[in-house]
Design an enzyme around this catalytic site. Sequence first.
Site, short mmCIF file in Angstrom:
data_model
loop_
_atom_site.label_atom_id
_atom_site.label_comp_id
_atom_site.label_asym_id
_atom_site.label_seq_id
_atom_site.Cartn_x
_atom_site.Cartn_y
_atom_site.Cartn_z
N ASP A 91 -2.68 5.72 7.18
CA ASP A 91 -3.00 6.93 7.92
C ASP A 91 -3.77 6.50 9.18
O ASP A 91 -3.16 6.06 10.16
CB ASP A 91 -3.81 7.82 6.97
CG ASP A 91 -4.19 9.17 7.53
OD1 ASP A 91 -3.85 9.46 8.67
OD2 ASP A 91 -4.84 9.96 6.82
N THR A 92 -5.10 6.52 9.16
CA THR A 92 -5.85 6.03 10.31
C THR A 92 -5.70 4.51 10.47
O THR A 92 -5.90 3.96 11.54
CB THR A 92 -7.35 6.32 10.16
OG1 THR A 92 -7.85 5.65 9.00
CG2 THR A 92 -7.61 7.81 10.04
N GLY A 93 -5.41 3.83 9.37
CA GLY A 93 -5.32 2.37 9.39
C GLY A 93 -6.62 1.70 9.01
O GLY A 93 -6.68 0.48 8.83
N LEU A 136 -6.59 -0.26 5.43
CA LEU A 136 -5.79 -1.48 5.42
C LEU A 136 -6.37 -2.54 6.36
O LEU A 136 -6.39 -3.73 6.03
CB LEU A 136 -4.34 -1.15 5.81
CG LEU A 136 -3.27 -2.15 5.40
CD1 LEU A 136 -3.34 -2.50 3.92
CD2 LEU A 136 -1.88 -1.61 5.73
N ASP A 188 -1.82 10.64 -4.57
CA ASP A 188 -2.55 11.69 -5.29
C ASP A 188 -3.32 12.60 -4.37
O ASP A 188 -3.56 12.29 -3.20
CB ASP A 188 -3.55 11.04 -6.25
CG ASP A 188 -4.73 10.43 -5.48
OD1 ASP A 188 -4.50 9.62 -4.56
OD2 ASP A 188 -5.89 10.79 -5.78
N PHE A 243 -0.26 16.20 4.35
CA PHE A 243 -0.80 15.52 3.19
C PHE A 243 0.26 15.51 2.10
O PHE A 243 0.83 16.54 1.76
CB PHE A 243 -2.08 16.20 2.69
CG PHE A 243 -2.89 15.29 1.81
CD1 PHE A 243 -3.78 14.38 2.38
CD2 PHE A 243 -2.72 15.29 0.43
CE1 PHE A 243 -4.49 13.50 1.58
CE2 PHE A 243 -3.43 14.41 -0.37
CZ PHE A 243 -4.32 13.51 0.20
N ARG A 290 0.19 11.87 -9.13
CA ARG A 290 0.74 10.52 -8.89
C ARG A 290 2.08 10.35 -9.62
O ARG A 290 2.90 9.53 -9.23
CB ARG A 290 -0.22 9.46 -9.41
CG ARG A 290 -1.52 9.34 -8.63
CD ARG A 290 -2.23 8.05 -9.02
NE ARG A 290 -3.62 8.03 -8.63
CZ ARG A 290 -4.06 7.68 -7.42
NH1 ARG A 290 -3.22 7.36 -6.48
NH2 ARG A 290 -5.36 7.68 -7.16
N GLU A 323 0.85 -1.19 0.00
CA GLU A 323 0.00 0.00 0.00
C GLU A 323 0.89 1.24 0.00
O GLU A 323 2.01 1.20 0.51
CB GLU A 323 -0.92 -0.08 1.24
CG GLU A 323 -1.84 1.07 1.51
CD GLU A 323 -2.87 1.40 0.44
OE1 GLU A 323 -2.48 1.53 -0.73
OE2 GLU A 323 -4.05 1.59 0.80
N ASP A 324 0.40 2.32 -0.57
CA ASP A 324 1.21 3.54 -0.63
C ASP A 324 1.39 4.17 0.75
O ASP A 324 2.48 4.54 1.14
CB ASP A 324 0.60 4.56 -1.62
CG ASP A 324 -0.88 4.83 -1.41
OD1 ASP A 324 -1.49 4.23 -0.49
OD2 ASP A 324 -1.46 5.63 -2.16
P1 IMP Z 1 -6.42 5.31 6.12
O1 IMP Z 1 -7.61 4.44 5.87
O2 IMP Z 1 -6.78 6.50 6.96
O3 IMP Z 1 -5.23 4.57 6.68
O4 IMP Z 1 -6.01 5.97 4.75
C1 IMP Z 1 -5.34 5.31 3.80
C2 IMP Z 1 -5.66 5.90 2.44
O5 IMP Z 1 -5.91 7.32 2.51
C3 IMP Z 1 -4.50 5.74 1.52
O6 IMP Z 1 -4.59 4.56 0.77
C4 IMP Z 1 -4.59 6.96 0.65
O7 IMP Z 1 -5.43 6.70 -0.46
C5 IMP Z 1 -5.25 8.01 1.48
N1 IMP Z 1 -4.28 8.95 2.08
C6 IMP Z 1 -4.03 9.13 3.39
N2 IMP Z 1 -3.11 10.08 3.58
C7 IMP Z 1 -2.73 10.50 2.36
C8 IMP Z 1 -1.78 11.48 1.89
O8 IMP Z 1 -1.08 12.16 2.64
N3 IMP Z 1 -1.69 11.61 0.53
C9 IMP Z 1 -2.43 10.88 -0.34
N4 IMP Z 1 -3.34 9.96 0.05
C10 IMP Z 1 -3.48 9.77 1.39
MG MG Z 2 -4.64 4.71 -1.68
#
Ligand code: IMP
Ligand code: MG
Length: 185
Positions: A113-115, A118, A169, A162, A175, A109-110
């Site tokens: 963030d919150t998790g 994933l 993106d 961010f 990207r 995964e790129d």
């Molecule tokens: P989570 O579910 O909060 O862990 O977010 C994960 C998803 O949020 C990633 O797969 C990204 O698509 C998007 N995301 C979170 N932070 C960023 C950022 O800083 N730049 C771009 N995409 C982000």
């Molecule tokens: Mg993503």
Amino acid sequence: MVANTERTDPDYKIGKALFSEKEIGDRVQLLANKIVSEMSGRDLLVVGILNGAVIFLSDLVRRMPAEFNVKIDFMSISSYGNAAKSSGVVRILKDIGSDIEGRDVLVVEDIIDTGLTLSYLLNIMYTRKPAHLRTCVLLDKQEKREVAVKVDYCGFVIPDVFVVGYGLDYGGKWRHLPDIRAVDF
Ligand code: IMP
Ligand code: MG
């Protein structure tokens, strides 16, 4: 006449590079070495999460030696959030074409963030009974974590900014940047 108080670029400014192409390349090489040394002698299925992980995954697998038995597949998901905040509810738009039961799987995964994204995805994958399920993320915003997720391989831990570039993106843009940059909103 209305005074021109508008910014020429109303949404954002691309900020300074957080990680250069060279820094990313060096780190990706280290991750590939670590994955190969820990998984050698086994067959590995690397599953990239589209679209964000495509550039990272492409570089990562090309740094693995020819003798290493690796296959790649992709999943496309859409998160029911807006561009900058995830909801954690994930819809699978494109599933992997391979059966993962009894296999060693590495989800790439790129960014985490919150998790929520994933974690949701891993729960789906676990129901398919892989022998081992590991995760590899390029970027980890550790301080933002809301649910615990096992990150086995991580490129860089970053603060709550961010970022775009190298697959990441904002609203589908940037990207293609070879480095990773912060966005100033
Ligand atoms: P989570 O579910 O909060 O862990 O977010 C994960 C998803 O949020 C990633 O797969 C990204 O698509 C998007 N995301 C979170 N932070 C960023 C950022 O800083 N730049 C771009 N995409 C982000
Ligand atoms: Mg993503």
